[in-house]
Design an enzyme around this catalytic site. Sequence first.
Site, PDB file in Angstrom:
ATOM      1  N   GLU A  44       0.855  -1.182   0.000  1.00  0.00           N
ATOM      2  CA  GLU A  44       0.000   0.000   0.000  1.00  0.00           C
ATOM      3  C   GLU A  44       0.888   1.228   0.000  1.00  0.00           C
ATOM      4  OE1 GLU A  44      -3.708   2.044   2.473  1.00  0.00           O
ATOM      5  OE2 GLU A  44      -2.316   0.710   3.519  1.00  0.00           O
ATOM      6  N   ASP A 120      -3.481  12.066  -1.764  1.00  0.00           N
ATOM      7  CA  ASP A 120      -3.625  13.516  -1.909  1.00  0.00           C
ATOM      8  C   ASP A 120      -4.089  13.819  -3.327  1.00  0.00           C
ATOM      9  OD1 ASP A 120      -3.242  16.307  -2.159  1.00  0.00           O
ATOM     10  OD2 ASP A 120      -1.642  16.262  -0.671  1.00  0.00           O
ATOM     11  N   ASP A 156     -12.294   9.527  -1.963  1.00  0.00           N
ATOM     12  CA  ASP A 156     -13.553  10.250  -1.785  1.00  0.00           C
ATOM     13  C   ASP A 156     -13.622  11.442  -2.720  1.00  0.00           C
ATOM     14  OD1 ASP A 156     -11.392  11.430  -0.101  1.00  0.00           O
ATOM     15  OD2 ASP A 156     -12.934  12.936   0.257  1.00  0.00           O
ATOM     16  N   THR A 193     -10.485   2.415   5.377  1.00  0.00           N
ATOM     17  CA  THR A 193      -9.425   3.217   5.968  1.00  0.00           C
ATOM     18  C   THR A 193     -10.063   4.191   6.961  1.00  0.00           C
ATOM     19  OG1 THR A 193      -9.484   5.108   4.448  1.00  0.00           O
ATOM     20  CG2 THR A 193      -8.299   3.144   3.701  1.00  0.00           C
TER      21      THR A 193
END
Length: 216
Positions: A44, A120, A156, A193
């Site tokens: 990850e 980001d 998101d 998460t």
Amino acid sequence: MRSRYKPWAADLIADNPEIVISSPEQQKGKWKEVFGNDKPLHIEVGTGKGRFIIGMAKANPDINYIGIELFDSVIVSALEGILDDEEGVPNLRLLRVNGADLLNFFEKGEVQRIYLNFSDPWPKTRHEKRRLTYKTFLELYESVLPPNGEIHFKTDNRGLFEYSLVSISKYGMLLKDVSLDLHANEPEWNIMTEYEEKFSKKGQPIYRLEAQFQAN
């Protein structure tokens, strides 16, 4: 992902070199020896406080995992999560390195899958090259994955997701699974998460995709 300064973080990291690998460049091509087995390796990039990667490692003991995070103040939370787990998480290691330097730590084909979670978005056009789904990053991932290796991506941020769909398609990857609202019919295997839980509770849709590189 940044967090408030934790002056004790560096010491705790240094005290646990078997979890936060201190010289990962020396392990390039040798991760099977580090884990003591030849199980598949998933990584990850941008592991944050570690909820996802710890959950994945515990749910999938037949896979080895590495979480990559740059900042001491963030990765130390993942380290604490591992240390506090009563059952232990033997198939998980952490690297406090820059995800842009993957070639320093992994051989071609040494990694079977890459996860990118809530990266980001770098929304300004001049920062496009910093987005983790920009073409140079895709090239980097391809260089450590085997033929037909996959990346799994969650965010998101609709703008970043739309950008990623275009970038991945232009690169010639195969989009295998695309969700515009992951939690509308959340699969049982989904591990959230910290960000994912926060935003989903606010009603924010979570976007997800799986993409596969094409063998030449």
